[in-house]
Motif scaffolding. Structure first.
Motif, PDB file in Angstrom:
ATOM      1  N   GLU A 125       0.828  -1.210   0.000  1.00 46.68           N
ATOM      2  CA  GLU A 125       0.000   0.000   0.000  1.00 46.68           C
ATOM      3  C   GLU A 125       0.863   1.261   0.000  1.00 46.68           C
ATOM      4  N   ASP A 175       2.276   1.737  -3.449  1.00 53.39           N
ATOM      5  CA  ASP A 175       1.284   2.290  -4.381  1.00 53.39           C
ATOM      6  C   ASP A 175       1.140   3.801  -4.197  1.00 53.39           C
ATOM      7  N   GLY A 208       4.345   5.479  -5.364  1.00 55.89           N
ATOM      8  CA  GLY A 208       4.706   5.172  -6.750  1.00 55.89           C
ATOM      9  C   GLY A 208       6.029   4.425  -6.860  1.00 55.89           C
ATOM     10  N   SER A 260       8.144   0.435  -5.807  1.00 52.94           N
ATOM     11  CA  SER A 260       7.875  -0.991  -5.614  1.00 52.94           C
ATOM     12  C   SER A 260       7.858  -1.335  -4.123  1.00 52.94           C
ATOM     13  N   GLU A 261       7.274  -2.470  -3.834  1.00 53.43           N
ATOM     14  CA  GLU A 261       7.223  -2.969  -2.452  1.00 53.43           C
ATOM     15  C   GLU A 261       8.637  -3.199  -1.934  1.00 53.43           C
TER      16      GLU A 261
END
Length: 178
Positions: free
Chosen positions: A145, A148, A151, A153-154
Motif C-alpha cells: 500500500e 502504491d 509510486g 515498488s514494495e
C-alpha cells in the motif's frame, strides 16, 4: 409513672414504633457524643450514629434487660465503630494497590509519550523519501500500500525502511537514548 428506657426497649422489641421513637429521642445525643469520642470527627460520628439508629430495630432483638439500655447501646456503638474502622482499613489497603497500579500506568504512558516525541523529532532529521515511507508504514499501511501511494515498488519500501531504521539507530547511539 415514669417509663424507663428499658421499658421502651422491650416495647420496641415487640413492634411499638412510638416506643422506638421515644427511645431514640432519649438516647440520640448521648449516642452521638460517644460516637464522636470514638471517631474524633463530627461528620464520622453523625454517619455512625445514623447507621446505628438504622440498624437498631434488628439489634433490639438481642436486648434482654440484663443490662441498662445505655450500657447495651454503648456496646452496640463500640462494636459498630470497630466494624467501621476495620472496613476503612481494608478499603485503604485495597486502594493502596490501585494507587501503585495507577502510578505505574502513568509512568508507562509518560515513557511512551517520550518515545513518540523522540521519534517525531528523529523523523524530521531523515531524508524526505525515508521519512514519507516510514510515516506511511507507521500508519499501519502494508509495504504494498505504501508503495502504491509513493509510486515505488514494495521492495523499495522495504529498503527505505531498512535505511530509516539505520538512521534512527545511529541517532539513538549519538544521543544515548535507550
Amino acid at each position: 409513672m415514669t417509663v424507663t428506657d428499658e421499658d421502651l426497649a422491650v416495647a420496641a422489641q415487640n413492634g411499638d414504633e412510638q416506643a422506638f421513637a421515644s427511645l431514640i429521642a432519649r438516647q440520640y445525643d448521648r449516642l452521638f457524643r460517644l460516637c464522636f469520642r470514638l471517631t474524633g470527627s463530627s461528620h464520622e460520628a453523625e454517619d455512625l450514629t445514623q447507621d446505628i439508629c438504622a440498624a437498631l430495630p434488628a439489634k433490639l432483638a438481642s436486648y434482654d434487660r440484663r443490662a441498662r439500655v445505655t450500657t447495651w447501646l454503648y456496646r452496640v456503638a463500640v462494636n459498630a465503630s470497630h466494624d467501621r474502622r476495620r472496613k476503612q482499613q481494608t478499603h485503604g489497603r485495597a486502594a493502596d494497590g490501585w494507587g501503585d497500579w495507577e502510578l505505574n500506568r502513568q509512568a508507562v504512558i509518560a515513557e511512551n509519550q517520550t518515545r513518540a516525541d523522540w521519534l517525531v523529532a528523529a523523523m524530521a532529521q531523515l531524508p524526505v523519501d525515508l521519512r514519507d515511507t516510514l510515516a506511511l508504514v507507521l500508519d499501519d499501511l502494508t509495504h504494498a500500500e505504501a508503495g502504491d501511494i509513493l509510486g515505488i515498488s514494495e521492495g523499495t519500501v522495504s529498503w527505505r525502511l531498512s535505511e530509516a531504521r539505520k538512521h534512527l539507530k545511529s541517532l539513538k547511539e549519538k544521543e544515548g537514548v535507550a
